[in-house]
Design an enzyme around this catalytic site. Sequence first.
Site, PDB file in Angstrom:
ATOM      1  N   PHE B 113      31.794  21.357 -10.772  1.00  0.00           N
ATOM      2  CA  PHE B 113      32.847  22.053 -10.033  1.00  0.00           C
ATOM      3  C   PHE B 113      32.205  23.110  -9.149  1.00  0.00           C
ATOM      4  CE2 PHE B 113      37.576  22.685 -10.467  1.00  0.00           C
ATOM      5  CZ  PHE B 113      37.867  21.347 -10.580  1.00  0.00           C
ATOM      6  N   GLN B 228      43.961  33.469  -3.094  1.00  0.00           N
ATOM      7  CA  GLN B 228      43.007  32.383  -2.822  1.00  0.00           C
ATOM      8  C   GLN B 228      43.605  31.290  -1.941  1.00  0.00           C
ATOM      9  OE1 GLN B 228      41.410  29.539  -6.099  1.00  0.00           O
ATOM     10  NE2 GLN B 228      39.677  30.764  -5.427  1.00  0.00           N
ATOM     11  N   HIS B 230      42.825  27.547  -1.050  1.00  0.00           N
ATOM     12  CA  HIS B 230      42.025  26.426  -1.563  1.00  0.00           C
ATOM     13  C   HIS B 230      41.543  25.589  -0.391  1.00  0.00           C
ATOM     14  CE1 HIS B 230      40.916  22.773  -3.681  1.00  0.00           C
ATOM     15  NE2 HIS B 230      41.075  23.395  -4.835  1.00  0.00           N
ATOM     16  N   LEU B 240      47.822  19.752  -3.114  1.00  0.00           N
ATOM     17  CA  LEU B 240      46.409  19.955  -3.403  1.00  0.00           C
ATOM     18  C   LEU B 240      45.654  18.644  -3.596  1.00  0.00           C
ATOM     19  CD1 LEU B 240      44.295  22.222  -4.278  1.00  0.00           C
ATOM     20  CD2 LEU B 240      44.759  21.414  -6.574  1.00  0.00           C
ATOM     21  N   GLU B 243      39.548  20.017  -6.468  1.00  0.00           N
ATOM     22  CA  GLU B 243      38.138  20.269  -6.262  1.00  0.00           C
ATOM     23  C   GLU B 243      37.290  19.227  -6.994  1.00  0.00           C
ATOM     24  OE1 GLU B 243      37.138  24.376  -6.055  1.00  0.00           O
ATOM     25  OE2 GLU B 243      35.462  24.108  -7.421  1.00  0.00           O
ATOM     26  N   ARG B 274      35.130  28.834  -3.398  1.00  0.00           N
ATOM     27  CA  ARG B 274      36.277  28.439  -2.571  1.00  0.00           C
ATOM     28  C   ARG B 274      36.447  29.300  -1.335  1.00  0.00           C
ATOM     29  NH1 ARG B 274      40.648  26.941  -7.286  1.00  0.00           N
ATOM     30  NH2 ARG B 274      39.629  24.983  -7.808  1.00  0.00           N
ATOM     31  N   HIS B 339      46.880  29.102  -2.614  1.00  0.00           N
ATOM     32  CA  HIS B 339      46.689  28.414  -3.889  1.00  0.00           C
ATOM     33  C   HIS B 339      46.818  29.294  -5.130  1.00  0.00           C
ATOM     34  CE1 HIS B 339      45.296  25.375  -6.620  1.00  0.00           C
ATOM     35  NE2 HIS B 339      44.207  26.032  -6.938  1.00  0.00           N
ATOM     36  N   ARG B 374      38.498  33.362  -7.478  1.00  0.00           N
ATOM     37  CA  ARG B 374      38.438  32.637  -8.737  1.00  0.00           C
ATOM     38  C   ARG B 374      37.637  31.360  -8.569  1.00  0.00           C
ATOM     39  NH1 ARG B 374      41.234  28.129 -10.801  1.00  0.00           N
ATOM     40  NH2 ARG B 374      42.883  28.072  -9.246  1.00  0.00           N
TER      41      ARG B 374
HETATM   42  C1  FAD Z   1      47.833  22.408  -7.666  1.00  0.00           C
HETATM   43  C2  FAD Z   1      47.077  23.309  -8.594  1.00  0.00           C
HETATM   44  C3  FAD Z   1      45.929  22.853  -9.239  1.00  0.00           C
HETATM   45  C4  FAD Z   1      45.223  23.691 -10.102  1.00  0.00           C
HETATM   46  N1  FAD Z   1      44.099  23.214 -10.719  1.00  0.00           N
HETATM   47  C5  FAD Z   1      43.427  24.004 -11.606  1.00  0.00           C
HETATM   48  C6  FAD Z   1      42.302  23.524 -12.317  1.00  0.00           C
HETATM   49  O1  FAD Z   1      41.897  22.376 -12.157  1.00  0.00           O
HETATM   50  N2  FAD Z   1      41.691  24.332 -13.184  1.00  0.00           N
HETATM   51  C7  FAD Z   1      42.114  25.605 -13.409  1.00  0.00           C
HETATM   52  O2  FAD Z   1      41.529  26.300 -14.228  1.00  0.00           O
HETATM   53  N3  FAD Z   1      43.204  26.090 -12.760  1.00  0.00           N
HETATM   54  C8  FAD Z   1      43.865  25.319 -11.856  1.00  0.00           C
HETATM   55  N4  FAD Z   1      44.972  25.816 -11.198  1.00  0.00           N
HETATM   56  C9  FAD Z   1      45.485  27.123 -11.546  1.00  0.00           C
HETATM   57  C10 FAD Z   1      46.232  27.074 -12.857  1.00  0.00           C
HETATM   58  O3  FAD Z   1      46.932  25.861 -12.961  1.00  0.00           O
HETATM   59  C11 FAD Z   1      47.250  28.186 -12.974  1.00  0.00           C
HETATM   60  O4  FAD Z   1      46.704  29.377 -12.579  1.00  0.00           O
HETATM   61  C12 FAD Z   1      47.703  28.341 -14.406  1.00  0.00           C
HETATM   62  O5  FAD Z   1      48.134  27.107 -14.906  1.00  0.00           O
HETATM   63  C13 FAD Z   1      48.793  29.349 -14.534  1.00  0.00           C
HETATM   64  O6  FAD Z   1      49.315  29.286 -15.839  1.00  0.00           O
HETATM   65  P1  FAD Z   1      50.350  30.348 -16.353  1.00  0.00           P
HETATM   66  O7  FAD Z   1      50.602  30.003 -17.758  1.00  0.00           O
HETATM   67  O8  FAD Z   1      49.856  31.699 -16.044  1.00  0.00           O
HETATM   68  O9  FAD Z   1      51.638  30.137 -15.469  1.00  0.00           O
HETATM   69  P2  FAD Z   1      52.587  28.871 -15.198  1.00  0.00           P
HETATM   70  O10 FAD Z   1      52.069  27.629 -15.760  1.00  0.00           O
HETATM   71  O11 FAD Z   1      52.897  28.924 -13.751  1.00  0.00           O
HETATM   72  O12 FAD Z   1      53.870  29.196 -16.035  1.00  0.00           O
HETATM   73  C14 FAD Z   1      54.775  30.198 -15.683  1.00  0.00           C
HETATM   74  C15 FAD Z   1      55.907  30.155 -16.666  1.00  0.00           C
HETATM   75  O13 FAD Z   1      56.739  31.280 -16.475  1.00  0.00           O
HETATM   76  C16 FAD Z   1      58.080  30.882 -16.463  1.00  0.00           C
HETATM   77  N5  FAD Z   1      58.821  31.870 -15.672  1.00  0.00           N
HETATM   78  C17 FAD Z   1      58.517  32.358 -14.451  1.00  0.00           C
HETATM   79  N6  FAD Z   1      59.438  33.243 -14.063  1.00  0.00           N
HETATM   80  C18 FAD Z   1      60.351  33.334 -15.063  1.00  0.00           C
HETATM   81  C19 FAD Z   1      61.545  34.072 -15.248  1.00  0.00           C
HETATM   82  N7  FAD Z   1      62.005  34.893 -14.318  1.00  0.00           N
HETATM   83  N8  FAD Z   1      62.231  33.887 -16.398  1.00  0.00           N
HETATM   84  C20 FAD Z   1      61.784  33.018 -17.343  1.00  0.00           C
HETATM   85  N9  FAD Z   1      60.670  32.301 -17.211  1.00  0.00           N
HETATM   86  C21 FAD Z   1      59.959  32.459 -16.085  1.00  0.00           C
HETATM   87  C22 FAD Z   1      58.053  29.504 -15.878  1.00  0.00           C
HETATM   88  O14 FAD Z   1      59.192  28.788 -16.252  1.00  0.00           O
HETATM   89  C23 FAD Z   1      56.803  28.945 -16.529  1.00  0.00           C
HETATM   90  O15 FAD Z   1      57.105  28.468 -17.819  1.00  0.00           O
HETATM   91  C24 FAD Z   1      45.665  24.999 -10.323  1.00  0.00           C
HETATM   92  C25 FAD Z   1      46.809  25.457  -9.672  1.00  0.00           C
HETATM   93  C26 FAD Z   1      47.499  24.628  -8.796  1.00  0.00           C
HETATM   94  C27 FAD Z   1      48.670  25.167  -8.061  1.00  0.00           C
END
Ligand code: FAD
Lengths: 357, 560
Positions: B113, B228, B230, B240, B243, B274, B339, B374
Amino acid sequence: MADFKLKIRRFDPESGEPAYWGDFDVDLPPERSVLDGILQVKDREDASIGIRCSCRAAICGSCGVRINGKSALACNTRIGEAAERARDGAITIEPMGNMPVVKDLITDMEAVHWKKVRRVVPWLLPAEEPPEHSEYIVPAEAMLDVTQAMACIHCGVCVSACLSMEVDPHFIGPAALAKAYRFVGDPRDGAEEERLKDLAEDPHGIYDCTHCFACVEVCPKDVAPMNQIMRLRRRATGDHGIKDDNNGYGHEKAFVNLIEKYGTLHEAQLLPRSFGDGSLVKGQIEPGAVKQLIESLPTALRGLKSGKVTPKKALLHPKLPDQDQVRRVFSEVESKDDRVELNLYIVGESGGEEAEA
Amino acid sequence: MPQHDVLVIGAGLAGQRAALAAAEGGASVGIISKVHPVRSHSNAAQGGINAALNPEDTWESHAFDTIKGSDYLGDQDAIEIMCREAPEELLELEHWGVTFHRNEEGRLGTRAFGGASAARTYYVADITGQAILHVLYEQLMRHEEVYRYEEWFTTALVQDEEGRIAGAVTRNMRDGSMELFSARAVILATGGNGQIYDPTTNALICTGDGIAMAYRIGAPLMDMEMIQYHPTTLAGLGLLITEGARGEGAHLYNAQGERFMEKYAPNKMELASRDVVSRAEQTEINEGRGFPDGTVALDITVVPRKRIHEALREIVNVGRDFAGVDITQEPIHIKPGNHYTMGGVRTDVNGQTPIPGLYAAGECACVSVHGGNRLGANSLLDTLVFGRRSGAHAAQAIKGLPVPEPARASVGAEQEVIDAIVSRDRTGRRVSEIKAELGQVMDRYVAVFRDEQGLNTALETVRRLQEEAQTVAVDDKGSVFNQDVLGALELQFMLDNAEAIVIGAIERKESRGAQYRTDFPDRNDDEWLKHINISANGEGPEVSYSEVTLTQWEPEERKY
Ligand SMILES: Cc1cc2nc3c(=O)[nH]c(=O)nc-3n(C[C@H](O)[C@H](O)[C@H](O)COP(=O)(O)OP(=O)(O)OC[C@H]3O[C@@H](n4cnc5c(N)ncnc54)[C@H](O)[C@@H]3O)c2cc1C
Ligand code: SF4
Ligand code: SF4
Ligand code: FES
């Protein structure tokens, strides 16, 4: 840009009124999605239309609906193609089937799908204590094999399309059974036999599927739930000799023999063959289900004819070229010690590469 | 009034991991999510998760790569913790049943990566985030005592009289009822804010709700300017291309057929950080060497087809379904796109914010392990390590604390806000119009290249939009699944996020990581090796600074 007509099924549970159709016009390039069309209506005209959606990329599994009667994700159905298939020029969009409607295009997935998922004990029951500071050592192919079921996004589109579910709402259903295979096929799980017994003996379990192909045809992630169900059956009968009460076993055997012989699934022969074993007359299959079996033929055949669903795609290698290969695959698979089912994550097995070129 | 020891808001990886850890720590747990947990945006992570698990690899090497990637803005104590704990975290996931890719011996296998000096990214085909999210949800279902509030939307955090966190006001989307939750500790895990940009790789639900809710009760936001872009997103839609594609060996070309990364990162080429790759692409595009649609080309055809199907299947689908391109046959046009939110609610290494009892983890938090940029596959790791640490810490910290008394008035106040929106007649703009303008302005002025003039324009626009958002009306007047009114609330959350981002970007008068100021093109460690904090002080945003924690790595020039 082109103009498209959307006919959206509306239902407001608070109004006391029955469901009705709402007509809307959108302009979008034809390669954009039906979801983009609905979002345009929401953005410009009527934001009260209820639809779950989030990723817009067939990843989150939120936006399952029925488009021109066919279950699909709105975000990976092109609006131009949907318009071509629309009957009177208007693309109809309805909530998914086999689930209660909460509002507009929003269905109650919890009441149906998630309940069924919980039914299959959807967590790993490890065979042994996990090794310390190390991973379980398991064959790479086995992981790839269950990854196909793992690819399920729980959109419910197959549940919506499932014919058995329509007749028997208690049927555990395609997605939950695919989830079950995710554990049964996982060498780290220690409850394979109990799981299989449970699913074979449940009258609404693995033998309640009528091979109608609908789930395979509609699944946006190529999970091929019917295929996973067949694997469950093969393991139940072949590996564990589990005989259920409703002749699932005979049907299963006929099914495998046919494919081995013809390299294709001949529904027309399959039915007599499995019925020929005799034990179907009594047992769990209700007359409705038999009717359904027969009614399912057109769907299966349509799928096969259109080339959208090939038995190859459904059952074996997506690009399998001929029957010799089918037979070879069978003997290969059967002769392996660790039997590995071929799936879409495993390509280019000996000779596959040239076949694709 | 629902009452829990620990209330987790958000059910992505961070939230579910926190809930499991809190439950294992003996706390009674509630977990709230505005979408069904498996719909959370974590499912979009295709590429993988980093851990120095190979015997040849070391956590120090992982830490150094992360620090260098962060352009030295990451806190080294936090990064050390994350990289040290990564292997055990990964193994725990494996033991729970994640179907990680194996090598020929049946052990965990890796892929390369960006920005990493060893192949240490573990993955499940290209559905890594989804696979982990679903396995965590399996574990959550197994823990029957963890109460799940699925499709509940939190609108505000509530404190007690001393300022300690006491709970949250949440709307049951199914029937529109408002509930006051009481909790001894609240863990925010609400994810990022990509929706304030258009286009973005982020899902429609990524509206920065938790960041805004914490900010509104006085929690400082840190490094918000670090957004960021991407390097490989589809033009227009913003989807997306992982990567992982470059990790598997794909190349970047400009319209003249040059493999332009040779000029910008001769050693790491396409696998530089990135920010570096995005700037290189944007420079090619700005200087006229891109394609007419404002893109450059990503050529995946150099990756063996068998490997593409095994490891990059999802992008075969994305290319086919959303761009009409068969990536195994021809290059696909891509550009840098919004991203990831490196900044967020400031926390310590246990997820604690300066507000007593309030924790944050995952993308909404800023520990900070990502600093200015990141590294790919470090975010999933961040969500899991700090999700677990938050949950475990909260479960211990609440022991002996009395059941809190959240002010009942808070529900009434939130209800009034909603009633006002629902009953208002339309005089102003639609939510969608304001959101569209916000997205365009942010993508134009607060993107890969920034300058003072543009940033000021952005700030003025955001402030005007904040005014306009006060008068939005909605079409849906009902209670059941009124997504329309929640959209109006999300719009206000997004505008709070946008304001903090722009203020941070104006404040930081240097170029570091994702912040590239054409009017201050150099990194300036003497003046700016520090975090920018933004807090609401009643009258408006207030800027302050905090130290970057350095342990064993002195800042040096960054070359790839
Ligand atoms: C397309 C894409 C590909 C990616 N690929 C990678 C990768 O390969 N490797 C890597 O390490 N990272 C990757 N990332 C980044 C990574 O996926 C995210 O940063 C990470 O999953 C975020 O997780 P989280 O648990 O913080 O939030 P999220 O998974 O976004 O969860 C947020 C949660 O909060 C809840 N929520 C939000 N607001 C409220 C509210 N007002 N009331 C109640 N619930 C609420 C939502 O329902 C959800 O359950 C990628 C991101 C994207 C966009
Ligand atoms: S093949 Fe079986 S599970 Fe699939 S839709 Fe038909 S009846 Fe249902
Ligand atoms: S099997 Fe396919 S159609 Fe069914 S829920 Fe899973 S992803 Fe959706
Ligand atoms: S919006 Fe996520 S699957 Fe369609």
